[in-house]
Design a protein around this motif. Sequence first.
Motif, PDB file in Angstrom:
ATOM      1  N   ASP A  34       0.590  -1.504  -0.030  1.00 11.41           N
ATOM      2  CA  ASP A  34      -0.257   0.341   0.556  1.00 11.41           C
ATOM      3  C   ASP A  34       0.307   1.617   0.104  1.00 11.41           C
ATOM      4  O   ASP A  34       0.139   2.254   0.090  1.00 11.41           O
ATOM      5  CB  ASP A  34      -0.819  -0.099   0.856  1.00 11.41           C
ATOM      6  N   GLY A  35       2.810   0.504   0.277  1.00 12.50           N
ATOM      7  CA  GLY A  35       3.195   2.077  -0.391  1.00 12.50           C
ATOM      8  C   GLY A  35       4.172   1.955   0.313  1.00 12.50           C
ATOM      9  O   GLY A  35       4.520   0.134   0.646  1.00 12.50           O
ATOM     10  N   ALA A  36       5.065   2.635   1.122  1.00 17.11           N
ATOM     11  CA  ALA A  36       6.583   2.732   1.474  1.00 17.11           C
ATOM     12  C   ALA A  36       7.076   3.474   2.283  1.00 17.11           C
ATOM     13  O   ALA A  36       6.749   3.881   2.837  1.00 17.11           O
ATOM     14  CB  ALA A  36       7.424   1.986   0.132  1.00 17.11           C
ATOM     15  N   TRP A  37       7.464   2.618   3.866  1.00 18.12           N
ATOM     16  CA  TRP A  37       8.144   3.206   5.211  1.00 18.12           C
ATOM     17  C   TRP A  37       9.883   3.166   4.641  1.00 18.12           C
ATOM     18  O   TRP A  37      10.286   2.150   4.875  1.00 18.12           O
ATOM     19  CB  TRP A  37       7.685   2.623   5.581  1.00 18.12           C
ATOM     20  N   TRP A  38      10.307   4.629   4.850  1.00 25.02           N
ATOM     21  CA  TRP A  38      11.986   4.281   4.847  1.00 25.02           C
ATOM     22  C   TRP A  38      12.280   4.364   6.347  1.00 25.02           C
ATOM     23  O   TRP A  38      12.587   5.539   7.265  1.00 25.02           O
ATOM     24  CB  TRP A  38      13.085   5.198   3.678  1.00 25.02           C
ATOM     25  N   PRO A  39      12.660   3.569   7.699  1.00 20.78           N
ATOM     26  CA  PRO A  39      13.340   4.137   8.177  1.00 20.78           C
ATOM     27  C   PRO A  39      14.248   4.374   8.534  1.00 20.78           C
ATOM     28  O   PRO A  39      15.467   3.883   7.446  1.00 20.78           O
ATOM     29  CB  PRO A  39      12.311   2.812   9.201  1.00 20.78           C
ATOM     30  N   ARG A  40      15.091   5.052  10.024  1.00 21.23           N
ATOM     31  CA  ARG A  40      15.898   5.913   9.673  1.00 21.23           C
ATOM     32  C   ARG A  40      16.715   4.765  10.918  1.00 21.23           C
ATOM     33  O   ARG A  40      18.329   4.863  10.846  1.00 21.23           O
ATOM     34  CB  ARG A  40      15.804   6.766  11.186  1.00 21.23           C
ATOM     35  N   SER A  41      16.628   4.077  10.989  1.00 22.44           N
ATOM     36  CA  SER A  41      16.825   2.775  11.870  1.00 22.44           C
ATOM     37  C   SER A  41      16.357   1.138  12.185  1.00 22.44           C
ATOM     38  O   SER A  41      14.983   0.945  11.423  1.00 22.44           O
ATOM     39  CB  SER A  41      17.462   3.134  13.098  1.00 22.44           C
ATOM     40  N   ARG A  42      16.783  -0.032  12.626  1.00 23.07           N
ATOM     41  CA  ARG A  42      16.191  -0.568  12.818  1.00 23.07           C
ATOM     42  C   ARG A  42      15.796  -1.496  13.656  1.00 23.07           C
ATOM     43  O   ARG A  42      15.580  -2.451  14.219  1.00 23.07           O
ATOM     44  CB  ARG A  42      17.573  -2.116  11.917  1.00 23.07           C
ATOM     45  N   ASP A  43      15.029  -0.371  14.896  1.00 20.63           N
ATOM     46  CA  ASP A  43      14.961  -0.249  15.841  1.00 20.63           C
ATOM     47  C   ASP A  43      13.254  -0.302  15.819  1.00 20.63           C
ATOM     48  O   ASP A  43      13.046   1.097  15.600  1.00 20.63           O
ATOM     49  CB  ASP A  43      15.612   0.694  16.738  1.00 20.63           C
ATOM     50  N   LEU A  44      12.840  -1.112  15.899  1.00 28.55           N
ATOM     51  CA  LEU A  44      11.466  -0.901  15.306  1.00 28.55           C
ATOM     52  C   LEU A  44      10.793  -0.447  16.563  1.00 28.55           C
ATOM     53  O   LEU A  44       9.410  -0.305  16.576  1.00 28.55           O
ATOM     54  CB  LEU A  44      10.598  -2.740  15.763  1.00 28.55           C
ATOM     55  N   VAL A  45      10.537  -0.200  17.982  1.00 27.30           N
ATOM     56  CA  VAL A  45      10.525   0.537  18.577  1.00 27.30           C
ATOM     57  C   VAL A  45      10.632   1.417  19.098  1.00 27.30           C
ATOM     58  O   VAL A  45       9.612   2.654  19.010  1.00 27.30           O
ATOM     59  CB  VAL A  45      10.578  -0.467  20.517  1.00 27.30           C
ATOM     60  N   ALA A  46      12.099   2.187  18.291  1.00 25.63           N
ATOM     61  CA  ALA A  46      12.055   3.693  18.203  1.00 25.63           C
ATOM     62  C   ALA A  46      10.901   3.951  17.617  1.00 25.63           C
ATOM     63  O   ALA A  46      10.785   5.228  17.590  1.00 25.63           O
ATOM     64  CB  ALA A  46      13.320   2.994  18.605  1.00 25.63           C
ATOM     65  N   GLU A  47      11.075   3.122  16.280  1.00 20.90           N
ATOM     66  CA  GLU A  47      10.529   3.865  14.947  1.00 20.90           C
ATOM     67  C   GLU A  47       9.284   3.970  15.029  1.00 20.90           C
ATOM     68  O   GLU A  47       8.296   4.731  14.147  1.00 20.90           O
ATOM     69  CB  GLU A  47      11.116   2.944  13.886  1.00 20.90           C
ATOM     70  N   ASP A 117      19.859   2.656   5.755  1.00 19.40           N
ATOM     71  CA  ASP A 117      20.737   2.849   5.106  1.00 19.40           C
ATOM     72  C   ASP A 117      21.116   2.631   3.429  1.00 19.40           C
ATOM     73  O   ASP A 117      22.146   3.089   3.043  1.00 19.40           O
ATOM     74  CB  ASP A 117      22.052   2.091   5.677  1.00 19.40           C
ATOM     75  N   ALA A 118      19.580   2.297   3.056  1.00 18.41           N
ATOM     76  CA  ALA A 118      19.732   2.499   1.256  1.00 18.41           C
ATOM     77  C   ALA A 118      20.706   4.572   0.906  1.00 18.41           C
ATOM     78  O   ALA A 118      19.830   4.990   1.405  1.00 18.41           O
ATOM     79  CB  ALA A 118      17.861   1.989   0.827  1.00 18.41           C
ATOM     80  N   ASP A 119      20.416   4.146  -0.564  1.00 14.36           N
ATOM     81  CA  ASP A 119      21.261   5.335  -0.686  1.00 14.36           C
ATOM     82  C   ASP A 119      19.815   6.482  -1.020  1.00 14.36           C
ATOM     83  O   ASP A 119      18.835   6.151  -1.210  1.00 14.36           O
ATOM     84  CB  ASP A 119      21.092   5.035  -1.655  1.00 14.36           C
ATOM     85  N   GLY A 120      19.963   7.447  -1.076  1.00 17.99           N
ATOM     86  CA  GLY A 120      19.057   7.786  -0.599  1.00 17.99           C
ATOM     87  C   GLY A 120      18.089   8.206  -1.730  1.00 17.99           C
ATOM     88  O   GLY A 120      16.403   8.559  -1.868  1.00 17.99           O
ATOM     89  N   ARG A 121      18.689   8.417  -2.706  1.00 18.17           N
ATOM     90  CA  ARG A 121      18.102   8.518  -4.129  1.00 18.17           C
ATOM     91  C   ARG A 121      17.291   7.198  -4.646  1.00 18.17           C
ATOM     92  O   ARG A 121      16.629   6.793  -5.613  1.00 18.17           O
ATOM     93  CB  ARG A 121      19.552   9.083  -5.803  1.00 18.17           C
ATOM     94  N   ALA A 122      18.093   6.066  -4.656  1.00 15.67           N
ATOM     95  CA  ALA A 122      17.582   4.964  -4.848  1.00 15.67           C
ATOM     96  C   ALA A 122      16.081   4.751  -3.447  1.00 15.67           C
ATOM     97  O   ALA A 122      15.192   3.850  -4.487  1.00 15.67           O
ATOM     98  CB  ALA A 122      18.971   3.614  -3.831  1.00 15.67           C
ATOM     99  N   GLY A 151      16.176  -7.524   1.306  1.00 13.98           N
ATOM    100  CA  GLY A 151      16.564  -8.984   2.806  1.00 13.98           C
ATOM    101  C   GLY A 151      17.348  -7.997   3.768  1.00 13.98           C
ATOM    102  O   GLY A 151      16.798  -6.913   3.687  1.00 13.98           O
ATOM    103  N   PRO A 152      18.281  -8.299   4.801  1.00 13.63           N
ATOM    104  CA  PRO A 152      18.404  -7.618   5.788  1.00 13.63           C
ATOM    105  C   PRO A 152      19.748  -6.751   5.627  1.00 13.63           C
ATOM    106  O   PRO A 152      20.048  -6.348   6.429  1.00 13.63           O
ATOM    107  CB  PRO A 152      18.595  -8.619   6.882  1.00 13.63           C
ATOM    108  N   THR A 153      20.245  -7.031   4.629  1.00 20.37           N
ATOM    109  CA  THR A 153      20.762  -6.183   4.226  1.00 20.37           C
ATOM    110  C   THR A 153      21.062  -5.263   3.220  1.00 20.37           C
ATOM    111  O   THR A 153      19.586  -6.019   2.352  1.00 20.37           O
ATOM    112  CB  THR A 153      22.544  -6.286   4.317  1.00 20.37           C
ATOM    113  N   SER A 154      21.637  -3.610   3.324  1.00 23.71           N
ATOM    114  CA  SER A 154      20.810  -3.560   1.763  1.00 23.71           C
ATOM    115  C   SER A 154      22.294  -3.302   1.242  1.00 23.71           C
ATOM    116  O   SER A 154      23.069  -3.238   2.059  1.00 23.71           O
ATOM    117  CB  SER A 154      20.675  -1.824   2.298  1.00 23.71           C
TER     118      SER A 154
END
Length: 196
Positions: A34-47, A117-122, A151-154
């Motif tokens: 339904d869309g996409a989310w680009w979290p700032r970390s892999r800490d789900l509780v913080a995000e 940690d994905a590149d901003g443009r990508a 997957g788990p690494t980018s």
Amino acid sequence: MTSGPPPTPFPADRSRPLPRLRLKPPALPVGHVDGAWWPRSRDLVAELPALAGALADRLGVVERVVFARTFWGTAPEHVEFDGRTVTLLGFAALDTDVVQVSSTDHRHVDLLVVPPDADGRAADRALALASASDHTRLPAQILAAAGIASGPTSGPASGSASGPASGPAPAVGEHPPVHRTRHRTHSGRGRGLPTG
């Protein structure tokens, strides 16, 4: 009923920036997300506080989040946020590229998760592709088309690295539209279930 540990409180810091989130229009959903989310970390509780706030207009009160432990790691079973409890269900055998957020009235959104940690443009390309109202790609295909490894690494997707041994990235095929209406609604008027 088995009682577990008390809910973990969400972090009180509300000064975090708004989530990087793009959603399709709330009409009949087409495709796998339904869309996409680009979290700032892999800490789900913080995000989650920012994400739950951003989804309030679309879903109402968030009650449950289903996630892949291979992407997010471990998280408590319940967290407390604004006086309510949110259930976190982590599975090892779940699509690492998707998180499902459900409300108290059984509406939900399936979001492509762009690695932090994905590149901003990508990442911007992935957000745009996943929120396009007519896309039908699988989550991993959206990431690949944006140049992000699934997957788990980018990092760069397979075939997108530069160098003499790499060729062009494989073409990402389209799938026939998937209309998901059973057990979901974006209007809140029923769940699409048989009435018996």
